[in-house]
Design an enzyme around this catalytic site. Structure first.
Site, PDB file in Angstrom:
ATOM      1  N   ASP A  39      35.940  41.258  50.394  1.00  0.00           N
ATOM      2  CA  ASP A  39      36.944  41.072  49.355  1.00  0.00           C
ATOM      3  C   ASP A  39      37.329  39.602  49.353  1.00  0.00           C
ATOM      4  O   ASP A  39      37.882  39.086  50.322  1.00  0.00           O
ATOM      5  CB  ASP A  39      38.161  41.959  49.626  1.00  0.00           C
ATOM      6  CG  ASP A  39      39.115  42.013  48.453  1.00  0.00           C
ATOM      7  OD1 ASP A  39      39.384  40.957  47.855  1.00  0.00           O
ATOM      8  OD2 ASP A  39      39.591  43.113  48.132  1.00  0.00           O
ATOM      9  N   ASN A  47      42.040  32.201  38.776  1.00  0.00           N
ATOM     10  CA  ASN A  47      42.155  32.699  37.400  1.00  0.00           C
ATOM     11  C   ASN A  47      43.496  32.320  36.778  1.00  0.00           C
ATOM     12  O   ASN A  47      43.560  31.876  35.635  1.00  0.00           O
ATOM     13  CB  ASN A  47      41.979  34.219  37.358  1.00  0.00           C
ATOM     14  CG  ASN A  47      40.541  34.649  37.426  1.00  0.00           C
ATOM     15  OD1 ASN A  47      39.631  33.899  37.112  1.00  0.00           O
ATOM     16  ND2 ASN A  47      40.322  35.874  37.869  1.00  0.00           N
ATOM     17  N   HIS A  52      39.932  32.086  33.384  1.00  0.00           N
ATOM     18  CA  HIS A  52      38.854  32.977  33.817  1.00  0.00           C
ATOM     19  C   HIS A  52      37.488  32.297  33.872  1.00  0.00           C
ATOM     20  O   HIS A  52      36.619  32.727  34.634  1.00  0.00           O
ATOM     21  CB  HIS A  52      38.819  34.229  32.939  1.00  0.00           C
ATOM     22  CG  HIS A  52      39.979  35.135  33.215  1.00  0.00           C
ATOM     23  ND1 HIS A  52      39.984  36.033  34.249  1.00  0.00           N
ATOM     24  CD2 HIS A  52      41.202  35.236  32.620  1.00  0.00           C
ATOM     25  CE1 HIS A  52      41.136  36.673  34.283  1.00  0.00           C
ATOM     26  NE2 HIS A  52      41.900  36.207  33.298  1.00  0.00           N
ATOM     27  N   ASP A  56      35.154  32.819  37.016  1.00  0.00           N
ATOM     28  CA  ASP A  56      33.748  33.226  36.907  1.00  0.00           C
ATOM     29  C   ASP A  56      32.842  32.270  37.670  1.00  0.00           C
ATOM     30  O   ASP A  56      31.905  32.689  38.362  1.00  0.00           O
ATOM     31  CB  ASP A  56      33.319  33.293  35.443  1.00  0.00           C
ATOM     32  CG  ASP A  56      33.938  34.453  34.692  1.00  0.00           C
ATOM     33  OD1 ASP A  56      34.571  35.331  35.328  1.00  0.00           O
ATOM     34  OD2 ASP A  56      33.800  34.486  33.447  1.00  0.00           O
ATOM     35  N   ASP A  82      36.466  41.043  42.560  1.00  0.00           N
ATOM     36  CA  ASP A  82      36.256  40.076  43.636  1.00  0.00           C
ATOM     37  C   ASP A  82      35.684  40.714  44.887  1.00  0.00           C
ATOM     38  O   ASP A  82      35.853  40.217  45.985  1.00  0.00           O
ATOM     39  CB  ASP A  82      37.564  39.357  43.960  1.00  0.00           C
ATOM     40  CG  ASP A  82      38.678  40.303  44.400  1.00  0.00           C
ATOM     41  OD1 ASP A  82      38.463  41.533  44.407  1.00  0.00           O
ATOM     42  OD2 ASP A  82      39.766  39.807  44.739  1.00  0.00           O
TER      43      ASP A  82
END
Length: 181
Positions: A39, A47, A52, A56, A82
């Site tokens: 994680d 973000n 975003h 990305d 994630d």
């Protein structure tokens, strides 16, 4: 068409469906394997701070960083958001822990640069091993996910081990014990 159905469009890694398919195949071969559930920490911050597109790009770069640490037979997938998964065929828990520590270290050393900002992502990793035909796919995924959650609860950016079939998990850094599921 088959490539698209089995891949995450953002990172090019296997997707959750293909990861679980490969895990299911390993359950039928009679050998010992391991699984890491990862994680990524800081994606939400990236973000929220940069948008975003930056998030990305972070995911793409992290995918490459993780892939560079793995052996050719290992299977890396983006499970969603994630979260990443790594299947380690023919790998003991002790070997898997070493690989997970290397993955964790590679992300600790990684710096994400976006415009004028620098981010220091981390990764929480849960590790479990399994013998085929003794556990179900759901039990294996749950054990690795639970160990990952414990790593996050212990302060994030660490590796946590869980042994399937044991009432208590093993301890990493001497800090966690007594987990039951």
């Amino acid at each position: 068409m088959a490539w698209q159905a089995s891949r995450d469009p953002l990172t090019g890694l296997f997707n959750r469906w293909e990861f679980e398919n490969r895990l299911g195949q390993l359950l039928n071969d009679g050998k010992l394997h391991s699984l890491c559930y990862l994680d990524l920490d800081q994606l939400k911050v990236v973000n929220d701070t940069c948008g975003h597109n930056a998030g990305d790009e972070l995911l793409r770069q992290v995918a490459k960083t993780l892939q560079a640490q793995l052996r050719s037979a290992d299977i890396l997938a983006r499970l969603g958001g994630d979260e990443f998964g790594v299947l380690l065929p023919n790998t003991t828990l002790e070997q898997a822990e070493k690989i997970a520590v290397n993955l964790n270290q590679s992300i600790r050393e990684y710096r994400f640069l976006w415009q004028d900002k620098v981010f220091f992502p981390g990764v929480s990793i849960g590790v479990t091993s399994f013998h085929s035909n003794r556990e179900t796919l759901a039990q294996i995924m749950s054990a690795a996910d639970a160990a990952c959650y414990a790593a996050k609860c212990q302060g994030r950016n660490r590796v946590q081990i869980h042994q399937l079939g044991d009432e208590h998990s093993t301890v990493n850094n001497g800090k966690w014990s007594g987990f039951q599921y």
